[in-house]
Design an enzyme around this catalytic site. Structure first.
Site, PDB file in Angstrom:
ATOM      1  CE  LYS A 261      48.950  33.117  50.528  1.00 60.04           C
ATOM      2  NZ  LYS A 261      48.797  34.565  50.774  1.00 60.04           N
TER       3      LYS A 261
ATOM      4  CE  LYS B 200      45.487  32.200  48.055  1.00 58.76           C
ATOM      5  NZ  LYS B 200      45.573  33.642  48.360  1.00 58.76           N
TER       6      LYS B 200
END
Length: 324
Positions: free
Chosen positions: A194, A247
Site C-alpha cells: 500500500k 493499492k
C-alpha cells in the site's frame, strides 16, 4: 506474408474468442461505506454516484450487488467524531457499527462474502492508522489493537479481515490471534503493498479519516519503490496472508505484475477513489467516453495480474459487460 495477426481481429466474434483477459462480476469487490442512523443514503461529493449508507440501506445495496453477480463486499465504517480516540476503543465493541453490520449482512444474505477493513484511521482522533505517541505512530501497540479488532470481526461473522494499516508484523499477529480464538477459517486479505498515494483523497472524505498531522509516509510505501513491494508481500505470505493486495492500482500496474509473478496466492488490487474520481471528472467534461474508460482501466488491472479488484465501478462494470 505468412503471418497475418489481423486475422484474429477481423470480427467481434473472433476477437472475443481469442481474448486473453477475462473480466467477470465475481472478480470484483464492492467497497461499502456504512454510517450510523436509519434511512440514510448520502452521495459523497468527491465520489459522484457513490454513497454513504445506513445499515438498512446497505442491506438493500448488498441485495442489488448480489443480483448483479457481485459476490464480495468490503466494509468500511464512518465513525462519528465524538466516538474517536487514540486507542481504537470504538473499533472493539461487540455491538459496534462494523460488528453489527457484519452480523446483519450474514443474516440478510448468507451467500455474500464479507471482507472487513482492519485499521484505526476511521476511529482515530488523529486520523492515523495507528496509535500515536509523541507525534509518532507506534507500531507494536497498534498491532495489538488490530489483532483484537480482527478477532471481533471474525466473531461477528466476517469471512476475511483486511488489514490496511501497513504496520510491521501485523499479519502474523492477526493470524495467531484468530487461531487462538478458534477462528481457523477466517481469511486474511492483506494490504501488502500500500503506497503513500495522492489518490486516496475522496476516500478520506468519505470516512472523514484524513490525518490530523503530518502524513502517512512512515508506514505507507514510497511510490518510487518496486523491490520493497515484493519484500512486503513475501513477508505477509510467510506470516499467513491468504490474499495480498496492491493499492492503488492504475499507477502501480507494474507492481501488480511483479507481485503476481512472485507469489502463488491470489492477488487483489484496489482501484482507488482518486482513480474513480478522475474518470468521472473527465467524463463529465466530455473529454472521454466514461464506459470505455471504465472497462479499459479495469481490464488493465486484470491484465496486469490482479485476480480480484476492489472498485467503485462494480455496478457500472457489470452493466457494461452485460451490454457488450
Amino acid at each position: 506474408m505468412i503471418h497475418r495477426p489481423r486475422i484474429l481481429r477481423a470480427s467481434a466474434s473472433i476477437r472475443k474468442m481469442v481474448q486473453e483477459t477475462i473480466l467477470q462480476p465475481h472478480h470484483l469487490m464492492a467497497p461499502l461505506f456504512i454510517v450510523e442512523g436509519e434511512n440514510i443514503e448520502e452521495e459523497i461529493s468527491s465520489l459522484p454516484g457513490y454513497y454513504r449508507r445506513s445499515l438498512d440501506k446497505t442491506l438493500e445495496e448488498v441485495s442489488v450487488l448480489y443480483e448483479l453477480g457481485i459476490r464480495s463486499v468490503l466494509l468500511f465504517i464512518k465513525c462519528p467524531d465524538h466516538k474517536k480516540d487514540n486507542a481504537g476503543t470504538e473499533a472493539l465493541f461487540e455491538d459496534g457499527l462494523m460488528q453489527t453490520s457484519i452480523r446483519a449482512i450474514r443474516k440478510h444474505l448468507p451467500e455474500m462474502l464479507i471482507m472487513t477493513d482492519v485499521a484505526l484511521d476511521p476511529y482515530s482522533s488523529y486520523g492515523h492508522d495507528g496509535i500515536v505517541k509523541d507525534q509518532e505512530i507506534v507500531n507494536d501497540l497498534t498491532v495489538d489493537v488490530l489483532a483484537k479488532m480482527a478477532v471481533s470481526h471474525a466473531a461477528a461473522g466476517a469471512h476475511f479481515v483486511a488489514p490496511s494499516d501497513m504496520m510491521d508484523g501485523r499479519i502474523a499477529a492477526l493470524r495467531q490471534s484468530l487461531e487462538n480464538a478458534g477462528f481457523h477459517n477466517t481469511g486474511i486479505m492483506s494490504y501488502s503493498a500500500k503506497y503513500a498515494s495522492c489518490f486516496y483523497g475522496p476516500f478520506r472524505d468519505a470516512l472523514d479519516s484524513a490525518p490530523g498531522f503530518g502524513d502517512k509516509k512512515t508506514y505507507q510505501m514510497n511510490p518510487a519503490n518496486r523491490i520493497e513491494a515484493v519484500k512486503e508481500v513475501l513477508l505477509d505470505v510467510s506470516e499467513g496472508a491468504d490474499i495480498v493486495m496492491v493499492k492503488p492500482a492504475l499507477s502501480y500496474l507494474d507492481i501488480i505484475r511483479e507481485v503476481k509473478n512472485t507469489t502463488h496466492i491470489p492477488v487483489s488490487a484496489y482501484h482507488v477513489s482518486g482513480e474513480y474520481a478522475m474518470i468521472k471528472a473527465a467524463a463529465q467534461k466530455g473529454w472521454l467516453n466514461e464506459d470505455q474508460a471504465i472497462l479499459e482501466t479495469t481490464l488493465s488491472i486484470k491484465r496486469a495480474g490482479a485476480d480480484l479488484i476492489a472498485t467503485y465501478f462494480t455496478k457500472d462494470i457489470v452493466r457494461i459487460l452485460n451490454n457488450a
